[in-house]
Design an enzyme around this catalytic site. Structure first.
Site, mmCIF file in Angstrom:
data_model
loop_
_atom_site.group_PDB
_atom_site.id
_atom_site.type_symbol
_atom_site.label_atom_id
_atom_site.label_comp_id
_atom_site.label_asym_id
_atom_site.label_seq_id
_atom_site.Cartn_x
_atom_site.Cartn_y
_atom_site.Cartn_z
ATOM 1 N N ASP A 120 0.861 -1.185 0.000
ATOM 2 C CA ASP A 120 0.000 0.000 0.000
ATOM 3 C C ASP A 120 0.894 1.231 0.000
ATOM 4 O O ASP A 120 1.965 1.226 0.619
ATOM 5 C CB ASP A 120 -0.923 0.009 1.241
ATOM 6 C CG ASP A 120 -2.147 0.885 1.041
ATOM 7 O OD1 ASP A 120 -3.250 0.341 0.918
ATOM 8 O OD2 ASP A 120 -1.991 2.136 0.981
ATOM 9 N N THR B 216 -13.181 -2.324 -9.045
ATOM 10 C CA THR B 216 -14.317 -2.182 -9.956
ATOM 11 C C THR B 216 -13.977 -1.121 -11.000
ATOM 12 O O THR B 216 -13.752 0.043 -10.656
ATOM 13 C CB THR B 216 -15.569 -1.761 -9.149
ATOM 14 O OG1 THR B 216 -15.772 -2.740 -8.126
ATOM 15 C CG2 THR B 216 -16.797 -1.656 -10.024
ATOM 16 N N GLY C 105 -25.800 3.305 0.852
ATOM 17 C CA GLY C 105 -24.615 4.154 0.982
ATOM 18 C C GLY C 105 -23.401 3.280 0.725
ATOM 19 O O GLY C 105 -23.470 2.339 -0.055
ATOM 20 N N CYS D 32 -19.459 1.503 -2.523
ATOM 21 C CA CYS D 32 -19.655 0.888 -3.843
ATOM 22 C C CYS D 32 -20.890 1.375 -4.602
ATOM 23 O O CYS D 32 -20.759 1.985 -5.663
ATOM 24 C CB CYS D 32 -19.692 -0.623 -3.701
ATOM 25 S SG CYS D 32 -18.100 -1.299 -3.206
#
Ligand SMILES: NC(=O)c1ccc[n+]([C@@H]2O[C@H](COP(=O)([O-])OP(=O)(O)OC[C@H]3O[C@@H](n4cnc5c(N)ncnc54)[C@H](O)[C@@H]3O)[C@@H](O)[C@H]2O)c1
Length: 407
Positions: A30, A116, A245, A248
């Protein structure tokens, strides 16, 4: 296998931990150094039921670093970085940067995008780095992420390179789940279409809830139960509330609409889903005003802050939107959440009893512990915006989607 996981948020951390639990050596990368330091100290910054246990047992097989060069020799790199929407459109810069970094560190590693992304992203990046990139969209639900990763309903793998796709499939063999292998574009669209469809179910039942509120004898929970008994409809995602909410559905529905618009397609159903969702908090405010009158100076207790139960994820939380609207109308807010104990600008109580004697208690998240509470008997007014309170035990509670005639 030696595997790399890039981006250690809700998806990456769960993926890395589960894969380590299955005996793989996992290099966890990360760019946020603070997160890396925390993980090295065994400090999980996300709340996900069951994660801490598997993490503790398998930390020995995980390396935490912000140095991409340590992924060298990994057979697969799973890309799990954010794909936020900016002005309604997807921002692919994190995915691009991470794919470029993996490619510079080790060109031999198979790259699988879990983030995504809109259709065409993997093909576009494959062209940029002159190498095939595969798609392996993620379908886990926060709050149920371990089980969803260990035992997903399906694994979707998109790509052009059969050997690399097979390698990805091997990683997930332990799940025993059905695998759909297809093109990158299909895989990318399956994820968007799935999220848009689930969001649409939520907005649909929320419109039915509005209707139930004006029909004597109607209750949306029973209507949803009856609908869900038909397997063509299915019972999930038919829970009325204050809208979807999280990290995504809001961004993915917007990104899909914007992507389609660019291609000249008007996604009318998804647009309506977003519109219905936007109106939910205003609807909730109206309900609260009907119960307590003018909100100026009124004390309101909000139960639940995260966007849903079993997570500490506050992204796009409807509960926070509700708090802001109530504050703007002059209400005094006190909140309780099972896992969030501190939040800038919100007074959070440690125990529910500290909300005794307030003008109104509002249930804004579906944690199991909110089903019944002595607080509901002692409060002046109680409003359940998530259809979680057991109305047989607490008939005094006003619930969303239930007829409430004139007093
Ligand atoms: N959260 C979910 O429930 C869920 C479910 C399915 C799919 N997804 C998708 O998965 C992706 C990740 O979601 P998330 O919720 O885990 O995100 P997140 O924001 O929780 O975590 C993403 C992590 O990536 C790191 N990062 C950013 N740029 C990086 C880079 N260049 N290199 C390495 N690390 C980098 C960030 O520091 C952060 O820790 C998104 O595309 C999301 O839409 C999320």
């Amino acid at each position: 296998m030696k595997i790399a996981v890039i981006g250690l948020g809700f998806v990456g951390l769960v993926t890395a931990t589960v894969l380590a639990g299955k005996g793989n050596s996992v290099t966890c990368i990360d760019t946020d150094e603070r997160k890396i330091e925390k993980l090295k100290n065994g400090d999980l910054y996300i709340y996900e039921p069951g994660l801490d246990d598997i993490f503790e047992k398998n930390r020995g097989r995980m390396i935490f670093t912000s140095d991409y060069s340590l992924l060298k020799g990994s057979e697969i790199a799973f890309i799990c970085v954010p794909t936020p929407t900016v002005n309604g459109k997807i921002n692919l810069s994190y995915v691009r940067d991470s794919v470029f970094s993996v490619n510079s560190a080790d060109r031999k590693a198979t790259v699988a995008i879990k983030s995504t992304v809109v259709p065409g992203t993997a093909s576009w990046l494959s062209f940029q780095i002159r190498k095939d990139i595969s798609s392996n969209p993620e379908f886990l639900r926060e709050g149920n992420a371990i089980e969803d990763t260990l035992c997903p309903e399906r694994i979707v793998i998109g790509g052009k390179n059969a050997e690399e796709m097979e390698k990805i499939s091997k990683v997930w063999e332990f799940t025993g789940s059905p695998v759909l292998k297809t093109t990158n574009e299909n895989a990318e669209l399956i994820k968007y279409a799935s999220n848009a469809f689930l969001a649409t179910k939520i907005s649909f039942i929320n419109e039915i809830a509005n209707l139930c509120e004006i029909i004597p004898g109607a209750d949306v929970a029973t209507v949803a139960q009856g609908m869900g008994m038909d397997h063509r409809i299915g019972k999930d995602f038919l829970r009325a509330g204050i809208g979807f909410g999280g990290s995504c559905f809001p961004k993915d529905t917007m990104a899909l609409v914007a992507y389609a618009e660019e291609k000249g397609i008007d996604m009318r159903i998804v647009k309506s889903t977003i519109e219905v969702n936007k109106a939910r908090v205003k609807h909730a405010i109206r309900m609260i005003e009907e119960e307590v009158g003018d909100l100026r100076g009124k004390s309101i207790c909000i139960l639940g802050l995260s966007f849903k139960d079993n997570t500490n994820d506050l992204r796009e939380s409807k509960s926070l939107e509700l708090i802001n609207e109530l504050k703007a109308k002059g209400a005094k807010i006190r909140a309780y959440d099972p896992v969030i104990k501190e939040l800038d600008g919100v007074e959070i109580v440690k125990r529910l009893e500290e909300c005794d004697g307030m003008d109104c208690v509002v249930v804004a998240s579906e944690w199991k512990e909110f089903e019944t509470s002595p607080l509901y008997e002692r409060a002046k007014k109680v409003i359940d915006l998530k259809k979680v309170v057991n109305l047989r035990v607490h008939p005094n509670v006003r619930a969303i989607g239930v007829y409430r005639g004139k007093d």
